[in-house]
Design an enzyme around this catalytic site. Sequence first.
Site, PDB file in Angstrom:
ATOM      1  N   ASP A 142     -38.406  16.554  -2.692  1.00 13.08           N
ATOM      2  CA  ASP A 142     -39.009  16.939  -3.974  1.00 13.08           C
ATOM      3  C   ASP A 142     -38.188  18.003  -4.692  1.00 13.08           C
ATOM      4  O   ASP A 142     -37.889  17.888  -5.879  1.00 13.08           O
ATOM      5  CB  ASP A 142     -40.429  17.481  -3.764  1.00 13.08           C
ATOM      6  CG  ASP A 142     -41.432  16.387  -3.462  1.00 13.08           C
ATOM      7  OD1 ASP A 142     -41.085  15.199  -3.589  1.00 13.08           O
ATOM      8  OD2 ASP A 142     -42.578  16.722  -3.112  1.00 13.08           O
ATOM      9  N   HIS A 160     -45.920  15.896  -9.449  1.00 11.06           N
ATOM     10  CA  HIS A 160     -44.489  15.781  -9.229  1.00 11.06           C
ATOM     11  C   HIS A 160     -43.741  15.732 -10.561  1.00 11.06           C
ATOM     12  O   HIS A 160     -42.696  16.367 -10.723  1.00 11.06           O
ATOM     13  CB  HIS A 160     -44.175  14.521  -8.416  1.00 11.06           C
ATOM     14  CG  HIS A 160     -44.346  14.683  -6.949  1.00 11.06           C
ATOM     15  ND1 HIS A 160     -45.572  14.724  -6.345  1.00 11.06           N
ATOM     16  CD2 HIS A 160     -43.432  14.821  -5.952  1.00 11.06           C
ATOM     17  CE1 HIS A 160     -45.428  14.877  -5.044  1.00 11.06           C
ATOM     18  NE2 HIS A 160     -44.136  14.946  -4.781  1.00 11.06           N
ATOM     19  N   ASP A 195     -41.622  20.907  -0.775  1.00  9.17           N
ATOM     20  CA  ASP A 195     -42.380  19.684  -1.014  1.00  9.17           C
ATOM     21  C   ASP A 195     -43.705  20.038  -1.684  1.00  9.17           C
ATOM     22  O   ASP A 195     -44.421  20.930  -1.232  1.00  9.17           O
ATOM     23  CB  ASP A 195     -42.635  18.965   0.323  1.00  9.17           C
ATOM     24  CG  ASP A 195     -42.609  17.456   0.174  1.00  9.17           C
ATOM     25  OD1 ASP A 195     -41.578  16.930  -0.276  1.00  9.17           O
ATOM     26  OD2 ASP A 195     -43.610  16.800   0.511  1.00  9.17           O
TER      27      ASP A 195
END
Length: 213
Positions: free
Chosen positions: A123, A7, A136
């Site tokens: 995200d 991430h 995502d």
Amino acid sequence: HVGNLLHNMFEFIDYSDSNAERIKNAVSDSLRIFLPQYKIAFQEPLEKMITTVLSTEIEIQGTSFKLNEVGNESKKTELEFDFMTNKFNVEALNVLREDLPEGFDMHTRCNEEIKGVLTGFVDLFFENNGKYYILDWKSNFLGDEIEDYSKDKLKHAMSDSNYHLQYLIYSLAIKKFLETKLNEFDYEKHFGGVIYLFLRGVRENSQSGVFTY
């Protein structure tokens, strides 16, 4: 730590910037924070993974594009949403299962009434050719073979992890957001869909690891 690492890498890079040195620095910084003990072993594989993911063709709703075509001005990472919910029984969400395509499934894990603020983070939220998308990043390990990340296998993985319910909530949040930003927002016209990238399975010239709806 792997999920946080991935991430972090994709949050702070410019997808349309192919400069190898900047990608290298993004990977190095993320490894230093989350997995410093693997800095040497993971550096090059993660650089290659980023390049592969950003250059992978994403096919959705009859169109296709690559993330390296999405400029910084057209995307927002870690978009937080908060909206009020009236009191309702969580189990009532199961009615949404009736509208899911064959092979998809979702469920709730509790039977209780809740009320208050529903909050979460998307995200990646971005615009491409006049349509808006939710993406995502997923670090799920689905198996050792590339076939474990095929389209059919991803359907089951999405259901097992209840991601169908997740993206329905995300979609509602984005719909509310866009209605406040665009005077003539039309959900059917402007919302492009949702994309889940299972990063361990993404490969060049393949839809492996890519779930869209």
